[in-house]
Scaffold this motif. Structure first.
Motif, PDB file in Angstrom:
ATOM      1  N   ALA A  26       0.632  -1.195   0.004  1.00  0.00           N
ATOM      2  CA  ALA A  26      -0.166   0.132   0.031  1.00  0.00           C
ATOM      3  C   ALA A  26       0.769   1.036  -0.019  1.00  0.00           C
ATOM      4  N   PRO A  27       0.480   2.269  -0.571  1.00  0.00           N
ATOM      5  CA  PRO A  27       1.080   3.538  -0.470  1.00  0.00           C
ATOM      6  C   PRO A  27       0.988   4.116   0.833  1.00  0.00           C
ATOM      7  N   GLU A  28       1.986   4.966   1.094  1.00  0.00           N
ATOM      8  CA  GLU A  28       2.072   5.489   2.555  1.00  0.00           C
ATOM      9  C   GLU A  28       1.040   6.374   2.834  1.00  0.00           C
ATOM     10  N   PHE A  29       0.080   6.594   3.780  1.00  0.00           N
ATOM     11  CA  PHE A  29      -0.732   7.509   4.286  1.00  0.00           C
ATOM     12  C   PHE A  29      -0.515   7.624   5.498  1.00  0.00           C
ATOM     13  N   SER A  30      -0.889   8.673   6.246  1.00  0.00           N
ATOM     14  CA  SER A  30      -0.361   8.880   7.630  1.00  0.00           C
ATOM     15  C   SER A  30      -0.898   7.875   8.623  1.00  0.00           C
ATOM     16  N   TRP A  31      -2.152   7.554   8.299  1.00  0.00           N
ATOM     17  CA  TRP A  31      -2.782   6.386   9.387  1.00  0.00           C
ATOM     18  C   TRP A  31      -2.368   5.027   9.016  1.00  0.00           C
ATOM     19  N   THR A  32      -1.603   4.749   7.959  1.00  0.00           N
ATOM     20  CA  THR A  32      -1.197   3.341   7.691  1.00  0.00           C
ATOM     21  C   THR A  32       0.253   3.115   8.370  1.00  0.00           C
ATOM     22  N   ARG A  33       0.799   4.245   9.013  1.00  0.00           N
ATOM     23  CA  ARG A  33       2.031   4.223   9.724  1.00  0.00           C
ATOM     24  C   ARG A  33       3.139   3.460   8.905  1.00  0.00           C
ATOM     25  N   GLY A  34       3.269   3.566   7.652  1.00  0.00           N
ATOM     26  CA  GLY A  34       4.266   2.958   6.967  1.00  0.00           C
ATOM     27  C   GLY A  34       4.386   1.341   6.930  1.00  0.00           C
ATOM     28  N   PHE A  35       3.226   0.839   6.984  1.00  0.00           N
ATOM     29  CA  PHE A  35       2.951  -0.641   6.928  1.00  0.00           C
ATOM     30  C   PHE A  35       2.840  -0.759   5.587  1.00  0.00           C
ATOM     31  N   LEU A  36       3.351  -1.883   5.106  1.00  0.00           N
ATOM     32  CA  LEU A  36       3.211  -2.316   3.693  1.00  0.00           C
ATOM     33  C   LEU A  36       1.836  -2.849   3.402  1.00  0.00           C
ATOM     34  N   TYR A  37       1.314  -3.412   4.331  1.00  0.00           N
ATOM     35  CA  TYR A  37      -0.042  -4.245   4.231  1.00  0.00           C
ATOM     36  C   TYR A  37      -0.749  -4.024   5.615  1.00  0.00           C
ATOM     37  N   GLY A  90      15.357  -5.620  10.969  1.00  0.00           N
ATOM     38  CA  GLY A  90      14.285  -5.247  10.712  1.00  0.00           C
ATOM     39  C   GLY A  90      13.334  -5.959   9.837  1.00  0.00           C
ATOM     40  N   PRO A  91      12.065  -6.565  10.522  1.00  0.00           N
ATOM     41  CA  PRO A  91      11.357  -7.620   9.712  1.00  0.00           C
ATOM     42  C   PRO A  91      11.189  -7.429   8.356  1.00  0.00           C
ATOM     43  N   GLY A  92      10.660  -6.334   8.021  1.00  0.00           N
ATOM     44  CA  GLY A  92      10.585  -6.052   6.677  1.00  0.00           C
ATOM     45  C   GLY A  92       8.957  -5.664   6.452  1.00  0.00           C
ATOM     46  N   TRP A  93       8.174  -5.490   7.460  1.00  0.00           N
ATOM     47  CA  TRP A  93       6.728  -5.013   7.253  1.00  0.00           C
ATOM     48  C   TRP A  93       6.639  -3.874   7.162  1.00  0.00           C
ATOM     49  N   LEU A  94       7.580  -2.914   7.190  1.00  0.00           N
ATOM     50  CA  LEU A  94       7.337  -1.271   7.131  1.00  0.00           C
ATOM     51  C   LEU A  94       8.134  -0.983   5.761  1.00  0.00           C
ATOM     52  N   TRP A  95       7.443   0.088   5.219  1.00  0.00           N
ATOM     53  CA  TRP A  95       8.180   0.749   3.892  1.00  0.00           C
ATOM     54  C   TRP A  95       9.856   1.060   4.342  1.00  0.00           C
ATOM     55  N   SER A  96      10.119   1.384   5.737  1.00  0.00           N
ATOM     56  CA  SER A  96      11.453   1.819   5.838  1.00  0.00           C
ATOM     57  C   SER A  96      12.387   0.683   5.932  1.00  0.00           C
ATOM     58  N   GLN A  97      11.636  -0.636   6.226  1.00  0.00           N
ATOM     59  CA  GLN A  97      12.677  -1.865   6.188  1.00  0.00           C
ATOM     60  C   GLN A  97      12.270  -2.779   4.806  1.00  0.00           C
ATOM     61  N   PHE A  98      11.844  -2.142   3.708  1.00  0.00           N
ATOM     62  CA  PHE A  98      11.760  -2.723   2.656  1.00  0.00           C
ATOM     63  C   PHE A  98      12.754  -3.601   2.182  1.00  0.00           C
ATOM     64  N   ASP A  99      14.046  -2.957   2.116  1.00  0.00           N
ATOM     65  CA  ASP A  99      15.348  -3.681   1.790  1.00  0.00           C
ATOM     66  C   ASP A  99      15.627  -4.685   2.613  1.00  0.00           C
ATOM     67  N   ALA A 100      15.195  -4.704   3.975  1.00  0.00           N
ATOM     68  CA  ALA A 100      15.507  -5.788   4.829  1.00  0.00           C
ATOM     69  C   ALA A 100      14.647  -6.963   4.396  1.00  0.00           C
TER      70      ALA A 100
END
Length: 155
Positions: A26-37, A90-100
């Motif tokens: 998912a694209p990042e919105f304020s309410w998604t808090r950076g979660f991919l899903y 970093g598990p990888g479930w956040l956009w900031s951890q996508f590379d991980a």
């Protein structure tokens, strides 16, 4: 779920739902808090597995031992870099951890391919089922604080 009060009800939620239906992050919105899903947390892992399978589908016929070995070495290096960059991977479930998330899954997937290919090369004796339980307990019991923990996790 916390954060819903910040969502613009229709456009943002509909956008995230559409991406989810297509199994895309998912694209990042304020309410998604950076979660991919944000609607289904564990989907991040399945997404990266699909990416690994897609890559495998494109390169399977060219996957010699040399290509596999070089690929594993490169992805192992990427895993090490992301473990250090994200303080434990970093598990990888956040956009900031996508590379991980991507590096971890790609390395593990192709390590599994290598193990599968080894079945024709190396014949190991059968071990009793309890031996795997003992090995797993031994791995969980290893105390590894700080940087040693990061190295242990990467290994």
């Amino acid at each position: 779920m916390r954060g819903w009060e910040d969502a613009s009800p229709l456009p943002e939620i509909a956008t995230v739902a559409a991406f989810s239906l297509l199994f895309l992050p998912a694209p990042e919105f304020s309410w998604t808090r950076g979660f991919l899903y944000p609607f289904n947390g564990p989907s991040w892992s399945l997404f990266f597995e699909l990416v690994a399978n897609l890559i495998y589908g494109f390169i399977a016929r060219y996957l010699t031992w040399l290509v596999l070995g070089v690929g594993l070495a490169v992805t192992a290096l990427l895993v090490a870099v992301t473990v250090l960059r994200h303080d434990g991977g970093g598990p990888g479930w956040l956009w900031s951890q996508f590379d991980a998330g991507l590096s971890r899954v790609i390395y593990c997937f192709f390590a599994g391919v290598a193990v599968y290919k080894l079945r024709d090369v190396v014949k190991l004796p059968a071990l009793p089922a309890w031996a795997s339980v003992v090995a797993l307990l031994a791995i969980f019991a290893v105390p590894a604080p700080g940087l040693l923990r990061q190295a242990f996790d990467a290994f």
